[in-house]
Design a protein around this motif. Structure first.
Motif, mmCIF file in Angstrom:
data_model
loop_
_atom_site.group_PDB
_atom_site.id
_atom_site.type_symbol
_atom_site.label_atom_id
_atom_site.label_comp_id
_atom_site.label_asym_id
_atom_site.label_seq_id
_atom_site.Cartn_x
_atom_site.Cartn_y
_atom_site.Cartn_z
ATOM 1 N N GLY A 162 0.827 -1.199 0.000
ATOM 2 C CA GLY A 162 0.000 0.000 0.000
ATOM 3 C C GLY A 162 0.855 1.241 0.000
ATOM 4 N N GLY A 163 0.296 2.334 0.489
ATOM 5 C CA GLY A 163 1.044 3.584 0.498
ATOM 6 C C GLY A 163 0.417 4.615 1.414
ATOM 7 N N THR A 164 1.136 5.727 1.609
ATOM 8 C CA THR A 164 0.668 6.810 2.467
ATOM 9 C C THR A 164 0.780 8.147 1.741
ATOM 10 N N TYR A 165 -0.077 9.092 2.132
ATOM 11 C CA TYR A 165 -0.023 10.436 1.556
ATOM 12 C C TYR A 165 -0.659 11.443 2.513
ATOM 13 N N TRP A 166 -0.269 12.698 2.328
ATOM 14 C CA TRP A 166 -0.778 13.829 3.121
ATOM 15 C C TRP A 166 -1.988 14.400 2.410
ATOM 16 N N CYS A 167 -3.030 14.742 3.174
ATOM 17 C CA CYS A 167 -4.239 15.258 2.524
ATOM 18 C C CYS A 167 -5.033 16.115 3.505
ATOM 19 N N SER A 168 -6.079 16.718 2.997
ATOM 20 C CA SER A 168 -7.035 17.448 3.830
ATOM 21 C C SER A 168 -8.287 16.586 3.916
ATOM 22 N N TYR A 169 -8.616 16.153 5.113
ATOM 23 C CA TYR A 169 -9.677 15.162 5.307
ATOM 24 C C TYR A 169 -10.925 15.789 5.912
ATOM 25 N N GLY A 175 -7.937 -0.928 3.071
ATOM 26 C CA GLY A 175 -8.697 -0.038 2.211
ATOM 27 C C GLY A 175 -8.146 1.368 2.373
ATOM 28 N N LEU A 176 -9.012 2.360 2.296
ATOM 29 C CA LEU A 176 -8.603 3.750 2.501
ATOM 30 C C LEU A 176 -8.772 4.097 3.967
ATOM 31 N N SER A 177 -7.677 4.417 4.621
ATOM 32 C CA SER A 177 -7.683 4.723 6.053
ATOM 33 C C SER A 177 -7.271 6.182 6.241
ATOM 34 N N GLY A 216 -13.818 5.038 2.564
ATOM 35 C CA GLY A 216 -12.730 4.742 3.470
ATOM 36 C C GLY A 216 -13.155 4.759 4.922
ATOM 37 N N TRP A 217 -12.145 4.669 5.792
ATOM 38 C CA TRP A 217 -12.355 4.567 7.227
ATOM 39 C C TRP A 217 -11.734 5.766 7.949
ATOM 40 N N ASN A 218 -12.479 6.281 8.926
ATOM 41 C CA ASN A 218 -11.968 7.375 9.749
ATOM 42 C C ASN A 218 -11.214 6.773 10.931
ATOM 43 N N ASP A 219 -10.122 6.092 10.639
ATOM 44 C CA ASP A 219 -9.392 5.383 11.687
ATOM 45 C C ASP A 219 -8.647 6.322 12.618
ATOM 46 N N GLY A 220 -8.139 7.428 12.073
ATOM 47 C CA GLY A 220 -7.343 8.331 12.899
ATOM 48 C C GLY A 220 -8.166 9.337 13.669
ATOM 49 N N GLY A 221 -9.355 9.668 13.180
ATOM 50 C CA GLY A 221 -10.232 10.610 13.868
ATOM 51 C C GLY A 221 -9.801 12.053 13.795
ATOM 52 N N LEU A 222 -8.852 12.379 12.931
ATOM 53 C CA LEU A 222 -8.350 13.744 12.860
ATOM 54 C C LEU A 222 -8.832 14.401 11.570
ATOM 55 N N PRO A 223 -9.726 15.398 11.653
ATOM 56 C CA PRO A 223 -10.165 16.085 10.442
ATOM 57 C C PRO A 223 -9.123 17.112 9.984
ATOM 58 N N GLY A 224 -9.324 17.610 8.785
ATOM 59 C CA GLY A 224 -8.404 18.615 8.254
ATOM 60 C C GLY A 224 -7.130 17.981 7.736
ATOM 61 N N GLU A 225 -6.040 18.752 7.824
ATOM 62 C CA GLU A 225 -4.772 18.250 7.313
ATOM 63 C C GLU A 225 -4.297 17.058 8.142
ATOM 64 N N SER A 226 -4.118 15.940 7.489
ATOM 65 C CA SER A 226 -3.787 14.702 8.195
ATOM 66 C C SER A 226 -3.200 13.709 7.200
ATOM 67 N N TRP A 227 -2.947 12.515 7.692
ATOM 68 C CA TRP A 227 -2.350 11.469 6.853
ATOM 69 C C TRP A 227 -3.389 10.402 6.518
ATOM 70 N N ALA A 228 -3.266 9.864 5.328
ATOM 71 C CA ALA A 228 -4.128 8.766 4.891
ATOM 72 C C ALA A 228 -3.248 7.666 4.300
ATOM 73 N N SER A 229 -3.810 6.482 4.256
ATOM 74 C CA SER A 229 -3.086 5.359 3.667
ATOM 75 C C SER A 229 -4.057 4.468 2.915
ATOM 76 N N TRP A 230 -3.521 3.671 2.002
ATOM 77 C CA TRP A 230 -4.319 2.697 1.269
ATOM 78 C C TRP A 230 -3.572 1.365 1.276
#
Length: 218
Positions: free
Chosen positions: A39-46, A73-75, A55-69
Protein backbone atom coordinates in the motif's frame (compact mmCIF):
# COMPACT_ATOMS: atom_id res chain seq x y z
CA UNK A 1 5.94 -16.65 15.51
CA UNK A 2 6.18 -15.06 12.09
CA UNK A 3 7.88 -11.68 11.96
CA UNK A 4 7.64 -8.97 9.31
CA UNK A 5 10.01 -6.25 8.18
CA UNK A 6 8.20 -3.00 7.36
CA UNK A 7 9.94 -0.43 5.17
CA UNK A 8 8.94 2.35 2.79
CA UNK A 9 10.10 3.83 -0.49
CA UNK A 10 9.02 6.83 -2.60
CA UNK A 11 6.05 6.11 -4.82
CA UNK A 12 7.50 8.26 -7.59
CA UNK A 13 11.16 8.43 -8.51
CA UNK A 14 12.77 11.68 -7.44
CA UNK A 15 9.99 12.56 -4.97
CA UNK A 16 11.41 11.43 -1.66
CA UNK A 17 10.59 14.21 0.82
CA UNK A 18 9.12 12.50 3.89
CA UNK A 19 8.20 15.66 5.80
CA UNK A 20 7.57 18.45 3.29
CA UNK A 21 8.18 22.14 3.87
CA UNK A 22 6.16 25.23 4.70
CA UNK A 23 5.32 25.51 1.00
CA UNK A 24 5.20 21.90 -0.19
CA UNK A 25 3.40 18.81 1.06
CA UNK A 26 5.29 15.62 1.91
CA UNK A 27 5.69 13.16 -0.94
CA UNK A 28 3.80 9.90 -1.27
CA UNK A 29 5.56 6.74 -0.08
CA UNK A 30 4.82 3.06 -0.54
CA UNK A 31 4.51 0.62 2.36
CA UNK A 32 6.56 -2.54 1.96
CA UNK A 33 6.46 -5.70 4.04
CA UNK A 34 9.42 -8.02 3.52
CA UNK A 35 10.22 -6.00 0.40
CA UNK A 36 6.78 -6.42 -1.19
CA UNK A 37 4.47 -3.46 -1.76
CA UNK A 38 1.21 -3.62 0.19
CA UNK A 39 0.00 0.00 0.00
CA UNK A 40 1.04 3.58 0.50
CA UNK A 41 0.67 6.81 2.47
CA UNK A 42 -0.02 10.44 1.56
CA UNK A 43 -0.78 13.83 3.12
CA UNK A 44 -4.24 15.26 2.52
CA UNK A 45 -7.04 17.45 3.83
CA UNK A 46 -9.68 15.16 5.31
CA UNK A 47 -13.36 16.02 5.76
CA UNK A 48 -15.11 13.09 7.47
CA UNK A 49 -18.59 14.30 6.59
CA UNK A 50 -17.83 14.81 2.93
CA UNK A 51 -15.93 11.50 2.77
CA UNK A 52 -18.72 9.44 4.34
CA UNK A 53 -18.81 6.07 2.65
CA UNK A 54 -15.28 6.48 1.30
CA UNK A 55 -12.73 4.74 3.47
CA UNK A 56 -12.36 4.57 7.23
CA UNK A 57 -11.97 7.38 9.75
CA UNK A 58 -9.39 5.38 11.69
CA UNK A 59 -7.34 8.33 12.90
CA UNK A 60 -10.23 10.61 13.87
CA UNK A 61 -8.35 13.74 12.86
CA UNK A 62 -10.16 16.09 10.44
CA UNK A 63 -8.40 18.61 8.25
CA UNK A 64 -4.77 18.25 7.31
CA UNK A 65 -3.79 14.70 8.20
CA UNK A 66 -2.35 11.47 6.85
CA UNK A 67 -4.13 8.77 4.89
CA UNK A 68 -3.09 5.36 3.67
CA UNK A 69 -4.32 2.70 1.27
CA UNK A 70 -3.73 -1.03 1.23
CA UNK A 71 -5.23 -4.14 2.90
CA UNK A 72 -7.34 -1.93 5.19
CA UNK A 73 -8.70 -0.04 2.21
CA UNK A 74 -8.60 3.75 2.50
CA UNK A 75 -7.68 4.72 6.05
CA UNK A 76 -7.94 8.44 6.90
CA UNK A 77 -7.48 11.05 9.62
CA UNK A 78 -4.12 9.94 11.00
CA UNK A 79 -1.83 12.35 12.88
CA UNK A 80 1.36 10.94 11.35
CA UNK A 81 2.64 8.93 8.41
CA UNK A 82 3.65 6.15 10.79
CA UNK A 83 0.11 5.90 12.20
CA UNK A 84 -1.31 5.69 8.69
CA UNK A 85 1.18 2.95 7.83
CA UNK A 86 0.33 0.96 10.95
CA UNK A 87 -3.36 0.88 9.99
CA UNK A 88 -2.40 -1.09 6.88
CA UNK A 89 0.22 -3.24 8.61
CA UNK A 90 -2.20 -4.29 11.38
CA UNK A 91 -4.73 -5.40 8.78
CA UNK A 92 -2.11 -7.22 6.74
CA UNK A 93 -0.76 -9.34 9.60
CA UNK A 94 -4.24 -10.70 10.40
CA UNK A 95 -4.06 -12.79 7.21
CA UNK A 96 -0.76 -12.29 5.39
CA UNK A 97 -1.23 -15.22 3.02
CA UNK A 98 -4.70 -14.09 2.03
CA UNK A 99 -3.56 -10.51 1.49
CA UNK A 100 -0.55 -11.74 -0.50
CA UNK A 101 -2.91 -13.64 -2.81
CA UNK A 102 -5.11 -10.59 -3.22
CA UNK A 103 -2.12 -8.36 -3.91
CA UNK A 104 -0.74 -10.87 -6.42
CA UNK A 105 -4.10 -10.95 -8.19
CA UNK A 106 -4.25 -7.15 -8.20
CA UNK A 107 -0.73 -6.93 -9.62
CA UNK A 108 -1.55 -9.53 -12.27
CA UNK A 109 -4.65 -7.58 -13.26
CA UNK A 110 -2.65 -4.35 -13.39
CA UNK A 111 0.01 -5.97 -15.55
CA UNK A 112 -2.66 -7.38 -17.86
CA UNK A 113 -4.26 -3.94 -18.18
CA UNK A 114 -0.86 -2.38 -18.88
CA UNK A 115 -0.16 -5.03 -21.51
CA UNK A 116 -3.56 -4.38 -23.08
CA UNK A 117 -2.91 -0.63 -23.18
CA UNK A 118 0.52 -1.23 -24.72
CA UNK A 119 -0.99 -3.57 -27.31
CA UNK A 120 -3.57 -0.90 -28.17
CA UNK A 121 -0.81 1.71 -28.50
CA UNK A 122 1.21 -0.64 -30.71
CA UNK A 123 -1.83 -1.35 -32.88
CA UNK A 124 -2.50 2.37 -33.23
CA UNK A 125 1.14 2.98 -34.18
CA UNK A 126 0.90 0.24 -36.82
CA UNK A 127 -2.34 1.72 -38.15
CA UNK A 128 -0.80 5.17 -38.46
CA UNK A 129 2.32 3.75 -40.11
CA UNK A 130 0.11 1.88 -42.60
CA UNK A 131 -1.71 5.12 -43.37
CA UNK A 132 1.59 6.92 -43.93
CA UNK A 133 2.75 4.10 -46.20
CA UNK A 134 -0.45 4.29 -48.25
CA UNK A 135 -0.06 8.04 -48.62
CA UNK A 136 3.58 7.66 -49.62
CA UNK A 137 3.26 4.61 -51.86
CA UNK A 138 -0.08 5.22 -53.52
CA UNK A 139 -2.05 2.60 -51.60
CA UNK A 140 0.10 -0.35 -52.62
CA UNK A 141 3.10 -2.14 -51.20
CA UNK A 142 6.62 -2.33 -52.67
CA UNK A 143 7.22 -5.31 -54.88
CA UNK A 144 10.12 -7.11 -56.54
CA UNK A 145 12.40 -5.11 -58.83
CA UNK A 146 11.96 -6.09 -62.48
CA UNK A 147 14.25 -3.52 -64.07
CA UNK A 148 16.98 -1.17 -62.87
CA UNK A 149 18.49 1.92 -64.42
CA UNK A 150 21.89 2.29 -62.75
CA UNK A 151 23.15 5.56 -61.33
CA UNK A 152 25.25 7.69 -63.75
CA UNK A 153 24.00 5.53 -66.63
CA UNK A 154 24.33 8.40 -69.11
CA UNK A 155 28.06 8.71 -68.44
CA UNK A 156 29.05 5.29 -69.72
CA UNK A 157 26.20 3.89 -71.89
CA UNK A 158 26.25 4.32 -75.67
CA UNK A 159 24.34 7.21 -77.18
CA UNK A 160 21.45 5.18 -78.61
CA UNK A 161 20.81 3.50 -75.26
CA UNK A 162 20.92 6.81 -73.40
CA UNK A 163 18.45 8.29 -75.88
CA UNK A 164 16.13 5.30 -75.59
CA UNK A 165 16.11 5.51 -71.81
CA UNK A 166 15.51 9.27 -71.91
CA UNK A 167 12.55 8.76 -74.28
CA UNK A 168 11.14 6.09 -71.97
CA UNK A 169 11.46 8.31 -68.92
CA UNK A 170 9.76 11.18 -70.72
CA UNK A 171 6.98 8.94 -72.04
CA UNK A 172 6.22 7.81 -68.51
CA UNK A 173 6.23 11.31 -67.04
CA UNK A 174 9.45 10.78 -65.10
CA UNK A 175 11.21 14.06 -65.65
CA UNK A 176 12.83 14.78 -62.30
CA UNK A 177 15.38 11.96 -62.19
CA UNK A 178 18.76 13.33 -61.17
CA UNK A 179 20.85 10.63 -62.81
CA UNK A 180 22.95 10.36 -59.66
CA UNK A 181 20.72 7.63 -58.24
CA UNK A 182 19.32 4.45 -59.70
CA UNK A 183 15.76 4.08 -60.93
CA UNK A 184 14.00 0.83 -60.04
CA UNK A 185 10.85 -0.51 -61.65
CA UNK A 186 8.86 -2.57 -59.17
CA UNK A 187 6.11 -5.06 -59.93
CA UNK A 188 3.28 -4.32 -57.54
CA UNK A 189 -0.11 -5.91 -57.09
CA UNK A 190 -1.94 -4.01 -59.81
CA UNK A 191 0.74 -1.96 -61.58
CA UNK A 192 4.38 -1.33 -62.14
CA UNK A 193 5.97 1.67 -60.46
CA UNK A 194 9.24 3.50 -60.97
CA UNK A 195 10.93 4.29 -57.68
CA UNK A 196 13.70 6.85 -57.59
CA UNK A 197 15.18 9.68 -55.59
CA UNK A 198 14.29 13.07 -56.98
CA UNK A 199 16.51 16.12 -56.38
CA UNK A 200 14.08 17.50 -53.80
CA UNK A 201 13.47 14.17 -52.04
CA UNK A 202 11.99 10.78 -52.78
CA UNK A 203 9.58 10.29 -55.64
CA UNK A 204 7.38 7.50 -56.94
CA UNK A 205 5.73 7.43 -60.37
CA UNK A 206 3.69 4.90 -62.32
CA UNK A 207 5.66 3.14 -65.06
CA UNK A 208 5.16 0.71 -67.92
CA UNK A 209 7.40 -2.13 -69.00
CA UNK A 210 10.74 -0.58 -70.13
CA UNK A 211 11.42 -0.74 -73.86
CA UNK A 212 13.50 -3.73 -74.91
CA UNK A 213 16.43 -1.60 -76.03
CA UNK A 214 16.64 0.26 -72.71
CA UNK A 215 19.35 -0.70 -70.24
CA UNK A 216 18.57 -3.66 -67.98
CA UNK A 217 21.91 -3.71 -66.18
CA UNK A 218 21.94 -3.51 -62.37
Amino acid sequence: MRTFTVTRRPRYEGYDDLHGTARTAPDEFLILIDGAEIGGTYWCSYNPAAAAGWGWNDGGLPGESWASWGPRGLSCGHPSREAAEQAQVREYVTDPDGHDRQLAMARAQQQAEQAQRQAERDAEDERREAERRRERLGDDEPGPTVWTLPAYHALYADEDEVRAVADWLEANGIEDVSGQHEVRVEQRATRRAAVYEAPSGSGTAAARQPPRHASSRS
